[in-house]
Write a protein that holds these residues in place. Sequence first.
Motif, PDB file in Angstrom:
ATOM      1  N   VAL A  37      23.469  32.878  29.998  1.00  0.00           N
ATOM      2  CA  VAL A  37      24.240  32.867  31.250  1.00  0.00           C
ATOM      3  C   VAL A  37      24.435  34.289  31.759  1.00  0.00           C
ATOM      4  CG1 VAL A  37      26.492  32.328  32.254  1.00  0.00           C
ATOM      5  CG2 VAL A  37      25.375  30.682  30.737  1.00  0.00           C
ATOM      6  N   LEU A  38      24.750  35.204  30.849  1.00  0.00           N
ATOM      7  CA  LEU A  38      24.925  36.607  31.239  1.00  0.00           C
ATOM      8  C   LEU A  38      23.633  37.176  31.803  1.00  0.00           C
ATOM      9  CD1 LEU A  38      26.609  39.224  31.280  1.00  0.00           C
ATOM     10  CD2 LEU A  38      25.800  39.658  28.942  1.00  0.00           C
ATOM     11  N   ARG A  39      22.501  36.856  31.187  1.00  0.00           N
ATOM     12  CA  ARG A  39      21.222  37.382  31.667  1.00  0.00           C
ATOM     13  C   ARG A  39      20.949  36.960  33.105  1.00  0.00           C
ATOM     14  NH1 ARG A  39      16.759  34.053  29.542  1.00  0.00           N
ATOM     15  NH2 ARG A  39      16.719  33.201  31.680  1.00  0.00           N
ATOM     16  N   VAL A  40      21.149  35.682  33.391  1.00  0.00           N
ATOM     17  CA  VAL A  40      20.859  35.183  34.733  1.00  0.00           C
ATOM     18  C   VAL A  40      21.812  35.804  35.755  1.00  0.00           C
ATOM     19  CG1 VAL A  40      20.799  33.126  36.187  1.00  0.00           C
ATOM     20  CG2 VAL A  40      19.905  33.032  33.842  1.00  0.00           C
ATOM     21  N   ALA A  41      23.104  35.826  35.443  1.00  0.00           N
ATOM     22  CA  ALA A  41      24.091  36.379  36.375  1.00  0.00           C
ATOM     23  C   ALA A  41      23.854  37.868  36.592  1.00  0.00           C
ATOM     24  CB  ALA A  41      25.502  36.139  35.837  1.00  0.00           C
ATOM     25  N   LYS A 248      41.384  30.379  27.640  1.00  0.00           N
ATOM     26  CA  LYS A 248      40.148  30.897  28.225  1.00  0.00           C
ATOM     27  C   LYS A 248      39.982  30.474  29.690  1.00  0.00           C
ATOM     28  CE  LYS A 248      36.849  30.696  25.266  1.00  0.00           C
ATOM     29  NZ  LYS A 248      36.636  32.075  24.760  1.00  0.00           N
ATOM     30  N   LEU A 249      40.156  29.198  29.967  1.00  0.00           N
ATOM     31  CA  LEU A 249      39.903  28.697  31.317  1.00  0.00           C
ATOM     32  C   LEU A 249      40.914  29.240  32.331  1.00  0.00           C
ATOM     33  CD1 LEU A 249      37.924  26.963  32.868  1.00  0.00           C
ATOM     34  CD2 LEU A 249      39.398  24.979  32.465  1.00  0.00           C
ATOM     35  N   PRO A 250      42.248  29.160  32.083  1.00  0.00           N
ATOM     36  CA  PRO A 250      43.171  29.759  33.056  1.00  0.00           C
ATOM     37  C   PRO A 250      42.996  31.268  33.168  1.00  0.00           C
ATOM     38  CG  PRO A 250      44.354  28.993  31.097  1.00  0.00           C
ATOM     39  CD  PRO A 250      42.974  28.447  31.020  1.00  0.00           C
ATOM     40  N   ALA A 251      42.613  31.925  32.077  1.00  0.00           N
ATOM     41  CA  ALA A 251      42.376  33.371  32.143  1.00  0.00           C
ATOM     42  C   ALA A 251      41.209  33.677  33.071  1.00  0.00           C
ATOM     43  CB  ALA A 251      42.112  33.928  30.753  1.00  0.00           C
ATOM     44  N   TYR A 252      40.166  32.855  33.011  1.00  0.00           N
ATOM     45  CA  TYR A 252      39.032  33.101  33.905  1.00  0.00           C
ATOM     46  C   TYR A 252      39.420  32.828  35.356  1.00  0.00           C
ATOM     47  CZ  TYR A 252      34.325  33.389  35.720  1.00  0.00           C
ATOM     48  OH  TYR A 252      33.227  33.774  36.440  1.00  0.00           O
ATOM     49  N   GLY A 253      40.285  31.846  35.574  1.00  0.00           N
ATOM     50  CA  GLY A 253      40.807  31.632  36.927  1.00  0.00           C
ATOM     51  C   GLY A 253      41.535  32.863  37.425  1.00  0.00           C
ATOM     52  N   ALA A 254      42.313  33.514  36.536  1.00  0.00           N
ATOM     53  CA  ALA A 254      43.007  34.745  36.910  1.00  0.00           C
ATOM     54  C   ALA A 254      42.013  35.860  37.221  1.00  0.00           C
ATOM     55  CB  ALA A 254      43.949  35.175  35.790  1.00  0.00           C
ATOM     56  N   VAL A 255      40.903  35.906  36.468  1.00  0.00           N
ATOM     57  CA  VAL A 255      39.862  36.896  36.739  1.00  0.00           C
ATOM     58  C   VAL A 255      39.307  36.721  38.149  1.00  0.00           C
ATOM     59  CG1 VAL A 255      37.488  37.552  36.138  1.00  0.00           C
ATOM     60  CG2 VAL A 255      39.196  37.291  34.340  1.00  0.00           C
ATOM     61  N   ILE A 256      39.023  35.473  38.515  1.00  0.00           N
ATOM     62  CA  ILE A 256      38.467  35.204  39.848  1.00  0.00           C
ATOM     63  C   ILE A 256      39.453  35.610  40.937  1.00  0.00           C
ATOM     64  CG2 ILE A 256      37.714  33.377  41.415  1.00  0.00           C
ATOM     65  CD1 ILE A 256      36.593  31.902  38.981  1.00  0.00           C
ATOM     66  N   VAL A 257      40.721  35.218  40.782  1.00  0.00           N
ATOM     67  CA  VAL A 257      41.733  35.551  41.794  1.00  0.00           C
ATOM     68  C   VAL A 257      41.930  37.057  41.874  1.00  0.00           C
ATOM     69  CG1 VAL A 257      44.176  35.337  42.398  1.00  0.00           C
ATOM     70  CG2 VAL A 257      42.907  33.332  41.582  1.00  0.00           C
ATOM     71  N   PHE A 258      42.081  37.707  40.733  1.00  0.00           N
ATOM     72  CA  PHE A 258      42.341  39.146  40.692  1.00  0.00           C
ATOM     73  C   PHE A 258      41.217  39.928  41.355  1.00  0.00           C
ATOM     74  CE2 PHE A 258      41.890  43.282  38.626  1.00  0.00           C
ATOM     75  CZ  PHE A 258      43.172  43.800  38.718  1.00  0.00           C
ATOM     76  N   HIS A 259      39.979  39.662  40.969  1.00  0.00           N
ATOM     77  CA  HIS A 259      38.870  40.455  41.489  1.00  0.00           C
ATOM     78  C   HIS A 259      38.528  40.105  42.929  1.00  0.00           C
ATOM     79  CE1 HIS A 259      38.009  42.781  37.964  1.00  0.00           C
ATOM     80  NE2 HIS A 259      37.897  41.705  37.206  1.00  0.00           N
ATOM     81  N   LEU A 280      31.837  35.771  32.196  1.00  0.00           N
ATOM     82  CA  LEU A 280      31.311  34.460  31.793  1.00  0.00           C
ATOM     83  C   LEU A 280      30.847  34.467  30.340  1.00  0.00           C
ATOM     84  CD1 LEU A 280      29.236  33.526  34.968  1.00  0.00           C
ATOM     85  CD2 LEU A 280      31.293  32.355  34.167  1.00  0.00           C
ATOM     86  N   VAL A 281      30.559  35.655  29.808  1.00  0.00           N
ATOM     87  CA  VAL A 281      30.088  35.750  28.427  1.00  0.00           C
ATOM     88  C   VAL A 281      31.168  35.342  27.425  1.00  0.00           C
ATOM     89  CG1 VAL A 281      30.731  38.149  27.894  1.00  0.00           C
ATOM     90  CG2 VAL A 281      28.621  37.193  26.951  1.00  0.00           C
ATOM     91  N   PHE A 282      32.432  35.271  27.857  1.00  0.00           N
ATOM     92  CA  PHE A 282      33.512  34.875  26.956  1.00  0.00           C
ATOM     93  C   PHE A 282      33.536  33.366  26.715  1.00  0.00           C
ATOM     94  CE2 PHE A 282      34.978  39.085  28.051  1.00  0.00           C
ATOM     95  CZ  PHE A 282      35.623  39.516  26.904  1.00  0.00           C
ATOM     96  N   PHE A 283      32.814  32.613  27.522  1.00  0.00           N
ATOM     97  CA  PHE A 283      32.769  31.167  27.322  1.00  0.00           C
ATOM     98  C   PHE A 283      31.702  30.813  26.282  1.00  0.00           C
ATOM     99  CE2 PHE A 283      34.872  31.400  31.396  1.00  0.00           C
ATOM    100  CZ  PHE A 283      35.808  30.372  31.324  1.00  0.00           C
TER     101      PHE A 283
END
Length: 447
Positions: A37-41, A248-259, A280-283
């Motif tokens: 996933v990281l490679r493609v992104a 993990k999932l709510p934290a990634y939501g925070a990443v999206i909102v923050f950035h 995304l590599v954290f998933f």
Amino acid sequence: MTGISALGRRAARADGGRTAALRTALSRPVDIGPLIVLRVAFGLLMCAGAVRFMALGWIRDLYVAPRFHFTYYGFGWVRPLPEGGMWLVFIALAGLGLCIAAGLAYRAGMVTFFLLFTYVELLDQTTYLNHYYFISVLSLWLIFLPLNGRYALDNRVGLAPTRATVPAWMVWGVRAQVGLVYFFAGLAKLNGDWLFAAQPLGIWLHARTTTPLIGGFFDYAWVAYAMSWGGAAFDLTIPFWLSWRRTKLPAYGAVIVFHTLTGVLFHIGLFPWIMIACTLVFFDWRLPEASAGSEISLPRPPAAWLPVALLILLALQIALPLRHWLYPGDVNWTEEGGRWAWRVMIVEKTGQVMFFVRDKTTGGESVVFPRDYLTDLQEKQMSFQPDMIAQFAQFLGRDYGGDVEVRARAYVSWNGRPSRLLIDPDYDLLQASLGPRPKTWVLREEH
């Protein structure tokens, strides 16, 4: 004594047991999905970034138009190619991004991408951005990892074996690198300006009160304070929330909102989207099983030197952000130890500088305005960075020739403070060292 010796042996066995358990945990096979996933992104973003660079005309503005380039210490030999050559570099970077995403000739493509991107990054200190440095570091990491193990064209043409798993340390090493960017960005925010004066956010938000829907809130001081404290807390803790399965999932939501918010408000290029993609590599991505007829092979284990080399790289990434403590004075003022340290968006600086070239033989003196030699961006960045001021002064010394001395009168304001002298106006900058040693000619006390 016997009791003490027994305690020592038990402690040694316990330490040895913990070390063995850690080694086992890091060596266990995990799904290769996060790396794929990281490679493609990563590849798609790098392609988009190169295309954006070309479309905005930055090749000419940054590398062709300037008559002088601020080189990095030890890399003065790195020079821009002619305009056609620079266009070929960026076309190649765009194409390499697509090859990386597709997993086509992955290893050679990643090596070439790392070399070309880092070459561009080294051309001029004026263009330094934390996320450019991050891209170089991450692409160096990814050279050594088998990101073409699944869903890659390399698998179809026989350039790489298909594999379902990798050792856990490969995934956690990348996660650690991404996490360090956040953690040190948060650590840098633990200063009086950020926490107790809400600066420089207060300055930036006040200039954005016309932002649709939310701009009206930026007139309130408490908003700047809330965002300052929230930003520090986010950066310091988000790697840990992303690493814990329950959050993990709510934290990634925070990443999206923050950035997304920082990207919309502060126009900082691709950095927000790069971090959204790389986290995304954290998933623990579980890729679908191989299709019927395809074969999952068992590749050879990685060479013993590889985890050691990547551990050294990780240690370097920890040491570089801390090196500013070796210098006297505030790094936000002196800039010593400020680069390659993930000190993201913590200072607003403006400067004005004039140079004085004096002929030692005749005593005659000329006043030089940087705008006569530099682009607007170069002049702006140089005006508050002592090493760049000294580098430009030494260029002027060569340009004028003869037995001359070059001094500078540089006034700098940061985070709303009154403007004051940055460097000793009586110091001949032709004598200044551009190396990593402390710069004694930088004024470190209030004047």
